[in-house]
Motif scaffolding. Structure first.
Motif, PDB file in Angstrom:
ATOM      1  N   GLU A 274       0.819  -1.215   0.000  1.00  0.00           N
ATOM      2  CA  GLU A 274       0.000   0.000   0.000  1.00  0.00           C
ATOM      3  C   GLU A 274       0.851   1.262   0.000  1.00  0.00           C
ATOM      4  O   GLU A 274       0.540   2.238  -0.691  1.00  0.00           O
ATOM      5  CB  GLU A 274      -0.929  -0.003   1.213  1.00  0.00           C
ATOM      6  CG  GLU A 274      -1.845   1.203   1.271  1.00  0.00           C
ATOM      7  CD  GLU A 274      -2.748   1.204   2.489  1.00  0.00           C
ATOM      8  OE1 GLU A 274      -3.668   2.036   2.498  1.00  0.00           O
ATOM      9  OE2 GLU A 274      -2.537   0.392   3.415  1.00  0.00           O
ATOM     10  N   ILE A 275       1.946   1.250   0.745  1.00  0.00           N
ATOM     11  CA  ILE A 275       2.820   2.429   0.801  1.00  0.00           C
ATOM     12  C   ILE A 275       3.395   2.714  -0.583  1.00  0.00           C
ATOM     13  O   ILE A 275       3.397   3.856  -1.047  1.00  0.00           O
ATOM     14  CB  ILE A 275       3.958   2.220   1.818  1.00  0.00           C
ATOM     15  CG1 ILE A 275       3.394   2.077   3.224  1.00  0.00           C
ATOM     16  CG2 ILE A 275       4.960   3.369   1.753  1.00  0.00           C
ATOM     17  CD1 ILE A 275       4.418   1.636   4.241  1.00  0.00           C
TER      18      ILE A 275
ATOM     19  N   GLU B 243       2.218   1.843  -3.457  1.00  0.00           N
ATOM     20  CA  GLU B 243       1.136   2.270  -4.346  1.00  0.00           C
ATOM     21  C   GLU B 243       0.810   3.747  -4.156  1.00  0.00           C
ATOM     22  O   GLU B 243       0.661   4.498  -5.122  1.00  0.00           O
ATOM     23  CB  GLU B 243      -0.112   1.422  -4.069  1.00  0.00           C
ATOM     24  CG  GLU B 243      -1.276   1.725  -4.978  1.00  0.00           C
ATOM     25  CD  GLU B 243      -2.469   0.836  -4.672  1.00  0.00           C
ATOM     26  OE1 GLU B 243      -3.592   1.367  -4.696  1.00  0.00           O
ATOM     27  OE2 GLU B 243      -2.275  -0.366  -4.413  1.00  0.00           O
ATOM     28  N   GLU B 244       0.742   4.191  -2.905  1.00  0.00           N
ATOM     29  CA  GLU B 244       0.436   5.598  -2.641  1.00  0.00           C
ATOM     30  C   GLU B 244       1.586   6.515  -3.082  1.00  0.00           C
ATOM     31  O   GLU B 244       1.350   7.607  -3.590  1.00  0.00           O
ATOM     32  CB  GLU B 244       0.098   5.816  -1.170  1.00  0.00           C
ATOM     33  CG  GLU B 244      -1.207   5.178  -0.746  1.00  0.00           C
ATOM     34  CD  GLU B 244      -2.414   5.695  -1.518  1.00  0.00           C
ATOM     35  OE1 GLU B 244      -2.412   6.845  -1.996  1.00  0.00           O
ATOM     36  OE2 GLU B 244      -3.391   4.930  -1.645  1.00  0.00           O
TER      37      GLU B 244
ATOM     38  N   ASN C 137       1.273   6.876  -6.741  1.00  0.00           N
ATOM     39  CA  ASN C 137       0.158   7.779  -7.047  1.00  0.00           C
ATOM     40  C   ASN C 137       0.590   9.240  -6.961  1.00  0.00           C
ATOM     41  O   ASN C 137       0.223  10.060  -7.810  1.00  0.00           O
ATOM     42  CB  ASN C 137      -1.031   7.528  -6.105  1.00  0.00           C
ATOM     43  CG  ASN C 137      -1.757   6.237  -6.392  1.00  0.00           C
ATOM     44  OD1 ASN C 137      -1.614   5.646  -7.468  1.00  0.00           O
ATOM     45  ND2 ASN C 137      -2.519   5.774  -5.423  1.00  0.00           N
ATOM     46  N   LEU C 138       1.374   9.581  -5.943  1.00  0.00           N
ATOM     47  CA  LEU C 138       1.852  10.961  -5.786  1.00  0.00           C
ATOM     48  C   LEU C 138       2.772  11.370  -6.931  1.00  0.00           C
ATOM     49  O   LEU C 138       2.699  12.493  -7.431  1.00  0.00           O
ATOM     50  CB  LEU C 138       2.581  11.124  -4.450  1.00  0.00           C
ATOM     51  CG  LEU C 138       1.711  11.060  -3.203  1.00  0.00           C
ATOM     52  CD1 LEU C 138       2.586  10.965  -1.957  1.00  0.00           C
ATOM     53  CD2 LEU C 138       0.805  12.287  -3.136  1.00  0.00           C
TER      54      LEU C 138
END
Length: 152
Positions: A29-30, A32-33, A36-37
């Motif tokens: 998840e980290i 992926e985020e 995204n940024l």
């Protein structure tokens, strides 16, 4: 980087995110985020490393490529400037608890680059910056709420 590239640079920040021994649950998840940024143009990743500190306080620094399966981060890893020096790593590791793992990110705030460039062209220079840890904000809000409830 050329002088023109540097003139357009946004503020550069770093984060050290510590995961205490036995409290890390990496699910992707980290990463992926973070992607995204980058993909949204909010930040540009400049450097990223993983630090481990054993129970005796011995620190090991690894580039992302040495830290295991990168998944989608492999694309970003190839573009990193590897800006952090051994002295930087030692200073950052001082804040870590023994037995912990930490991720270190150095990134440009791309979203702020036009404002930062305009301020520099107007003769301005950054003389201070800072960040308020979310834990401090939560504690302050909780204290305010308790004060309201008790009236003291």
């Amino acid at each position: 980087m050329t002088e023109q590239d540097l003139d357009g640079l946004g503020p550069v920040d770093f984060l050290v995110i510590e995961f205490p021994a036995g409290h890390s649950t990496f699910t992707g998840e980290i990463a992926e985020e973070l992607l995204n940024l980058v993909e949204a143009g909010t930040i540009r990743l400049i450097d990223a490393i993983v630090l481990t500190k054993d129970g005796d306080g011995v620190v090991d620094a690894m580039e992302l490529s040495d830290a295991g399966e990168l998944g989608a981060l492999v694309e970003l890893e190839a573009q990193l400037a590897e800006l952090l020096a051994a002295e930087d790593v030692a200073n950052l590791a001082n804040a870590m608890d023994p037995g912990s793992v930490a991720g270190v990110l150095v990134y440009e705030n791309v979203w702020a680059a036009p404002f930062a460039s305009a301020a520099r062209r107007a003769g301005g220079r950054l003389i201070a910056d800072g960040r308020i840890p979310i834990q401090d904000i939560i504690a302050s809000l909780e204290a305010d709420e308790e004060l309201e409830e008790t009236g003291a």
